[in-house]
Design a protein around this motif. Structure first.
Motif, PDB file in Angstrom:
ATOM      1  N   CYS A   9      10.796 -28.456  17.759  1.00 32.06           N
ATOM      2  CA  CYS A   9      10.385 -27.869  16.484  1.00 32.06           C
ATOM      3  C   CYS A   9      10.338 -26.348  16.643  1.00 32.06           C
ATOM      4  CB  CYS A   9       9.015 -28.416  16.097  1.00 32.06           C
ATOM      5  SG  CYS A   9       8.290 -27.617  14.654  1.00 32.06           S
ATOM      6  N   VAL A  10      10.899 -25.606  15.669  1.00 26.28           N
ATOM      7  CA  VAL A  10      10.904 -24.151  15.764  1.00 26.28           C
ATOM      8  C   VAL A  10       9.508 -23.560  15.549  1.00 26.28           C
ATOM      9  CG1 VAL A  10      13.326 -23.839  15.112  1.00 26.28           C
ATOM     10  CG2 VAL A  10      11.579 -23.837  13.349  1.00 26.28           C
ATOM     11  N   ALA A  11       8.612 -24.316  14.919  1.00 29.37           N
ATOM     12  CA  ALA A  11       7.276 -23.800  14.620  1.00 29.37           C
ATOM     13  C   ALA A  11       6.291 -24.061  15.757  1.00 29.37           C
ATOM     14  CB  ALA A  11       6.755 -24.390  13.320  1.00 29.37           C
ATOM     15  N   PRO A  17      11.285 -36.876  19.056  1.00 32.44           N
ATOM     16  CA  PRO A  17      12.541 -37.575  18.745  1.00 32.44           C
ATOM     17  C   PRO A  17      13.186 -36.982  17.494  1.00 32.44           C
ATOM     18  CG  PRO A  17      10.815 -39.146  19.234  1.00 32.44           C
ATOM     19  CD  PRO A  17      10.156 -37.794  19.169  1.00 32.44           C
ATOM     20  N   GLN A  18      14.499 -36.898  17.517  1.00 31.28           N
ATOM     21  CA  GLN A  18      15.244 -36.288  16.421  1.00 31.28           C
ATOM     22  C   GLN A  18      14.947 -36.935  15.078  1.00 31.28           C
ATOM     23  OE1 GLN A  18      19.403 -36.315  17.247  1.00 31.28           O
ATOM     24  NE2 GLN A  18      19.949 -35.115  15.464  1.00 31.28           N
ATOM     25  N   SER A  19      14.650 -38.223  15.090  1.00 32.59           N
ATOM     26  CA  SER A  19      14.397 -38.943  13.836  1.00 32.59           C
ATOM     27  C   SER A  19      13.090 -38.521  13.164  1.00 32.59           C
ATOM     28  CB  SER A  19      14.374 -40.442  14.102  1.00 32.59           C
ATOM     29  OG  SER A  19      13.369 -40.755  15.041  1.00 32.59           O
ATOM     30  N   GLU A  20      12.171 -37.922  13.913  1.00 31.97           N
ATOM     31  CA  GLU A  20      10.875 -37.502  13.359  1.00 31.97           C
ATOM     32  C   GLU A  20      10.894 -36.078  12.817  1.00 31.97           C
ATOM     33  OE1 GLU A  20       7.719 -38.036  16.178  1.00 31.97           O
ATOM     34  OE2 GLU A  20       8.339 -40.074  16.659  1.00 31.97           O
ATOM     35  N   LEU A  21      12.028 -35.398  12.891  1.00 35.92           N
ATOM     36  CA  LEU A  21      12.114 -33.994  12.504  1.00 35.92           C
ATOM     37  C   LEU A  21      13.029 -33.806  11.299  1.00 35.92           C
ATOM     38  CD1 LEU A  21      12.575 -32.594  16.100  1.00 35.92           C
ATOM     39  CD2 LEU A  21      10.500 -32.459  14.757  1.00 35.92           C
ATOM     40  N   ILE A  22      12.847 -32.673  10.612  1.00 32.21           N
ATOM     41  CA  ILE A  22      13.708 -32.281   9.497  1.00 32.21           C
ATOM     42  C   ILE A  22      14.745 -31.313  10.065  1.00 32.21           C
ATOM     43  CG2 ILE A  22      13.789 -31.102   7.267  1.00 32.21           C
ATOM     44  CD1 ILE A  22      10.776 -31.762   7.010  1.00 32.21           C
ATOM     45  N   ARG A  23      16.024 -31.554   9.771  1.00 28.82           N
ATOM     46  CA  ARG A  23      17.078 -30.672  10.260  1.00 28.82           C
ATOM     47  C   ARG A  23      17.511 -29.737   9.141  1.00 28.82           C
ATOM     48  NH1 ARG A  23      23.175 -31.096  11.473  1.00 28.82           N
ATOM     49  NH2 ARG A  23      23.393 -29.588  13.158  1.00 28.82           N
ATOM     50  N   ILE A  24      17.628 -28.453   9.480  1.00 22.86           N
ATOM     51  CA  ILE A  24      18.100 -27.436   8.551  1.00 22.86           C
ATOM     52  C   ILE A  24      19.344 -26.819   9.181  1.00 22.86           C
ATOM     53  CG2 ILE A  24      17.528 -25.266   7.411  1.00 22.86           C
ATOM     54  CD1 ILE A  24      14.517 -26.496   7.902  1.00 22.86           C
ATOM     55  N   VAL A  25      20.388 -26.660   8.384  1.00 20.40           N
ATOM     56  CA  VAL A  25      21.683 -26.244   8.914  1.00 20.40           C
ATOM     57  C   VAL A  25      22.154 -24.949   8.270  1.00 20.40           C
ATOM     58  CG1 VAL A  25      24.108 -26.910   9.108  1.00 20.40           C
ATOM     59  CG2 VAL A  25      22.350 -28.623   9.318  1.00 20.40           C
ATOM     60  N   LYS A  26      22.729 -24.065   9.109  1.00 20.62           N
ATOM     61  CA  LYS A  26      23.431 -22.884   8.596  1.00 20.62           C
ATOM     62  C   LYS A  26      24.916 -23.148   8.788  1.00 20.62           C
ATOM     63  CE  LYS A  26      24.426 -18.054   9.387  1.00 20.62           C
ATOM     64  NZ  LYS A  26      24.582 -17.095  10.467  1.00 20.62           N
ATOM     65  N   GLY A  43      22.054 -25.880  13.765  1.00 18.18           N
ATOM     66  CA  GLY A  43      20.885 -26.562  13.235  1.00 18.18           C
ATOM     67  C   GLY A  43      19.579 -26.059  13.804  1.00 18.18           C
ATOM     68  N   ALA A  44      18.532 -26.256  13.048  1.00 20.64           N
ATOM     69  CA  ALA A  44      17.165 -25.981  13.489  1.00 20.64           C
ATOM     70  C   ALA A  44      16.317 -27.161  13.025  1.00 20.64           C
ATOM     71  CB  ALA A  44      16.644 -24.688  12.879  1.00 20.64           C
ATOM     72  N   TYR A  45      15.284 -27.465  13.776  1.00 14.64           N
ATOM     73  CA  TYR A  45      14.441 -28.618  13.471  1.00 14.64           C
ATOM     74  C   TYR A  45      13.001 -28.183  13.236  1.00 14.64           C
ATOM     75  CZ  TYR A  45      18.317 -31.487  15.061  1.00 14.64           C
ATOM     76  OH  TYR A  45      19.545 -32.084  15.193  1.00 14.64           O
ATOM     77  N   ILE A  46      12.359 -28.841  12.270  1.00 17.43           N
ATOM     78  CA  ILE A  46      10.942 -28.605  11.969  1.00 17.43           C
ATOM     79  C   ILE A  46      10.267 -29.963  11.851  1.00 17.43           C
ATOM     80  CG2 ILE A  46       9.276 -27.661  10.327  1.00 17.43           C
ATOM     81  CD1 ILE A  46      11.228 -25.616   9.491  1.00 17.43           C
ATOM     82  N   CYS A  47       9.024 -30.054  12.351  1.00 19.19           N
ATOM     83  CA  CYS A  47       8.245 -31.288  12.240  1.00 19.19           C
ATOM     84  C   CYS A  47       8.049 -31.654  10.772  1.00 19.19           C
ATOM     85  CB  CYS A  47       6.865 -31.118  12.878  1.00 19.19           C
ATOM     86  SG  CYS A  47       6.909 -30.894  14.647  1.00 19.19           S
ATOM     87  N   ARG A  48       7.863 -32.933  10.524  1.00 25.30           N
ATOM     88  CA  ARG A  48       7.590 -33.406   9.159  1.00 25.30           C
ATOM     89  C   ARG A  48       6.102 -33.254   8.845  1.00 25.30           C
ATOM     90  NH1 ARG A  48      11.672 -36.286   6.706  1.00 25.30           N
ATOM     91  NH2 ARG A  48      13.361 -36.880   8.101  1.00 25.30           N
ATOM     92  N   SER A  49       5.574 -32.048   9.040  1.00 31.54           N
ATOM     93  CA  SER A  49       4.175 -31.791   8.705  1.00 31.54           C
ATOM     94  C   SER A  49       4.089 -30.496   7.907  1.00 31.54           C
ATOM     95  CB  SER A  49       3.325 -31.678   9.975  1.00 31.54           C
ATOM     96  OG  SER A  49       3.619 -30.490  10.665  1.00 31.54           O
ATOM     97  N   ALA A  50       3.179 -30.468   6.960  1.00 33.90           N
ATOM     98  CA  ALA A  50       3.015 -29.281   6.120  1.00 33.90           C
ATOM     99  C   ALA A  50       2.617 -28.065   6.955  1.00 33.90           C
ATOM    100  CB  ALA A  50       1.980 -29.545   5.035  1.00 33.90           C
ATOM    101  N   GLU A  51       1.821 -28.288   8.028  1.00 34.78           N
ATOM    102  CA  GLU A  51       1.367 -27.172   8.866  1.00 34.78           C
ATOM    103  C   GLU A  51       2.552 -26.462   9.529  1.00 34.78           C
ATOM    104  OE1 GLU A  51      -0.120 -30.478  10.032  1.00 34.78           O
ATOM    105  OE2 GLU A  51      -1.227 -30.249   8.162  1.00 34.78           O
TER     106      GLU A  51
END
Length: 82
Positions: A9-11, A17-26, A43-51
């Motif tokens: 996660c970038v944050a 696991p990749q399935s638990e993260l949101i992928r953002i692509v440039k 790609g960059a990945y962020i956790c599926r959490s608001a924080e």
């Protein structure tokens, strides 16, 4: 036993696991959410959490990762998937 790909996660910088993260692509000059995790581009990945999404937005972490200006709509649409 099947191999489970881990991504960071970038944050919060935690490996998950990749399935638990949101992928953002440039891809070229556009940045978008990759819901199927199959789009071409950096790609960059962020956790599926608001924080984590809010932390990434506050510190402008996606712009630093991609070295490209990221619109606020990307963070808003990522929060909708949580």
């Amino acid at each position: 036993m099947k191999h489970v790909p881990l991504r960071m996660c970038v944050a919060c910088r935690s490996m998950k696991p990749q399935s638990e993260l949101i992928r953002i692509v440039k891809n070229g000059g556009s940045i978008e959410l990759d819901t199927e995790k199959k789009k071409f581009g950096r790609g960059a990945y962020i956790c599926r959490s608001a924080e984590c999404i809010q932390k990434a937005e506050k510190k402008n972490l996606l712009a630093k990762h991609f070295k490209y200006n990221v619109d606020k709509e990307i963070y808003a649409s990522a929060e909708e998937t949580v």
